[in-house]
Design a protein around this motif. Sequence first.
Motif, short mmCIF file in Angstrom:
data_model
loop_
_atom_site.label_atom_id
_atom_site.label_comp_id
_atom_site.label_asym_id
_atom_site.label_seq_id
_atom_site.Cartn_x
_atom_site.Cartn_y
_atom_site.Cartn_z
N HIS A 1 -9.42 4.01 10.54
CA HIS A 1 -9.89 3.93 9.15
C HIS A 1 -10.87 2.77 9.02
O HIS A 1 -10.62 1.68 9.58
CB HIS A 1 -8.74 3.63 8.20
N ALA B 1 -5.71 8.44 2.92
CA ALA B 1 -5.91 7.02 3.18
C ALA B 1 -4.89 6.19 2.41
O ALA B 1 -4.42 6.62 1.34
CB ALA B 1 -7.32 6.62 2.76
N TYR C 1 -4.53 -3.78 12.27
CA TYR C 1 -5.87 -4.36 12.13
C TYR C 1 -6.57 -4.33 13.48
O TYR C 1 -5.98 -4.68 14.49
CB TYR C 1 -5.76 -5.79 11.61
N GLN D 1 -4.21 3.60 13.13
CA GLN D 1 -2.82 4.02 13.00
C GLN D 1 -2.51 5.05 14.07
O GLN D 1 -3.00 6.18 14.02
CB GLN D 1 -2.57 4.61 11.60
N TYR E 1 0.84 -1.18 0.00
CA TYR E 1 0.00 0.00 0.00
C TYR E 1 0.89 1.25 0.00
O TYR E 1 1.98 1.25 0.57
CB TYR E 1 -0.89 0.05 1.25
N PHE F 1 0.73 -5.68 9.36
CA PHE F 1 1.39 -4.75 8.45
C PHE F 1 2.84 -4.59 8.86
O PHE F 1 3.20 -4.78 10.02
CB PHE F 1 0.74 -3.37 8.54
N GLY F 2 3.67 -4.21 7.90
CA GLY F 2 5.03 -3.82 8.22
C GLY F 2 5.08 -2.39 8.71
O GLY F 2 4.07 -1.67 8.63
N HIS G 1 -13.74 -3.80 7.50
CA HIS G 1 -12.77 -3.83 8.60
C HIS G 1 -12.56 -2.43 9.16
O HIS G 1 -12.80 -1.43 8.48
CB HIS G 1 -11.40 -4.32 8.10
N GLU H 1 2.81 2.14 12.79
CA GLU H 1 2.32 1.41 11.62
C GLU H 1 0.81 1.16 11.72
O GLU H 1 0.20 1.36 12.76
CB GLU H 1 3.06 0.08 11.49
N LEU H 2 0.25 0.71 10.61
CA LEU H 2 -1.15 0.34 10.55
C LEU H 2 -1.40 -0.91 11.38
O LEU H 2 -0.54 -1.81 11.44
CB LEU H 2 -1.55 0.10 9.10
N TRP I 1 -12.96 -4.88 2.48
CA TRP I 1 -12.21 -6.12 2.23
C TRP I 1 -12.64 -6.60 0.86
O TRP I 1 -13.72 -7.12 0.66
CB TRP I 1 -12.54 -7.14 3.31
N TRP J 1 -10.22 2.51 1.24
CA TRP J 1 -10.08 2.98 2.61
C TRP J 1 -10.76 4.34 2.77
O TRP J 1 -10.82 5.13 1.83
CB TRP J 1 -8.60 3.20 2.96
N GLY J 2 -11.21 4.63 3.98
CA GLY J 2 -11.63 5.98 4.30
C GLY J 2 -10.44 6.79 4.78
O GLY J 2 -9.37 6.25 5.06
N GLN J 3 -10.65 8.09 4.89
CA GLN J 3 -9.59 9.00 5.33
C GLN J 3 -9.26 8.84 6.81
O GLN J 3 -8.17 9.19 7.25
CB GLN J 3 -10.00 10.46 5.09
N ALA K 1 -13.10 -6.91 12.18
CA ALA K 1 -13.68 -7.22 10.89
C ALA K 1 -15.10 -7.74 11.08
O ALA K 1 -15.43 -8.32 12.13
CB ALA K 1 -12.83 -8.24 10.15
N TYR L 1 -7.43 -4.95 1.33
CA TYR L 1 -8.14 -3.70 1.52
C TYR L 1 -8.09 -2.90 0.23
O TYR L 1 -7.08 -2.26 -0.07
CB TYR L 1 -7.52 -2.89 2.66
N TYR M 1 3.70 0.49 2.75
CA TYR M 1 3.52 -0.57 3.74
C TYR M 1 3.25 -1.90 3.05
O TYR M 1 2.54 -1.96 2.05
CB TYR M 1 2.31 -0.29 4.64
N VAL N 1 -9.22 -0.44 10.73
CA VAL N 1 -7.76 -0.46 10.85
C VAL N 1 -7.35 0.86 11.47
O VAL N 1 -7.86 1.91 11.09
CB VAL N 1 -7.08 -0.63 9.47
#
Lengths: 107, 118
Positions: B95, A43, B47, B39, A36, A98-99, B35, B44-45, B99, B108-110, B50, B105, A87, B37
């Motif tokens: 976010h 986003a 999860y 941050q 991503y 995720f990384g 889902h 990092e992102l 899926w 995505w939303g903002q 879901a 994914y 990512y 997610v």
Amino acid sequence: EIVLTQSPATLSLSPGERATLSCRASQSVSSYLAWYQQKPGQAPRLLIYDASNRATGIPARFSGSGSGTDFTLTISSLEPEDFAVYYCQQRSNWPLTFGPGTKVDIE
Amino acid sequence: EVQLVESGGGLVQPGGSLRLSCAASGFTFSSYAMHWVRQAPGKELEYVSAISSNGDSTYYANSVKGRFTISRDNSKNTLYLQMGSLRAEDMAVYHCARWGSGGYYDYWGQGTLVTVSS
């Protein structure tokens, strides 16, 4: 939980250069890996899925390779809009992970 | 055009509750698992949770299990996340994400910012 490690943390390059980003998994994820792109305040955007398939609308300069535990995202010639954070994410095992990301910035 | 718009974030005290919403448009919402997610700042992102397309199955990260509840209203094309017993480590941009049929994914939303602080 599968841990993804990305390297380098930051990649400083100029427009037109080739970018090579690495993602390594703590155990095999087969080909169930995505990449991503995320720009500040935006986003994330899906670039590559199943390790090597470009998502809809993604330019051909983006390519992915690898399987098992080692994966690579290559941007063949950087455009100004490509400077962002990238990512990787695996869907082989739950929980999805995720990384930490690789930031590609302008040198 | 697929759009996902989150709302409901804000400042909440530790131990408090908050409900996030995600309004979906531009696709058949009831056909897709959704889902959440998150941050955290500079992180990092991650999860979070879901839910299946019809809402019958739900899944949670261990870090939020027992405190968060995901749900959806397919008649309103809206996804929800009820967050309780909030902790400082829950502070993040949340976010919602679709899926996709390929198992990733694809939209995505903002995001909406949740701040947990006294």
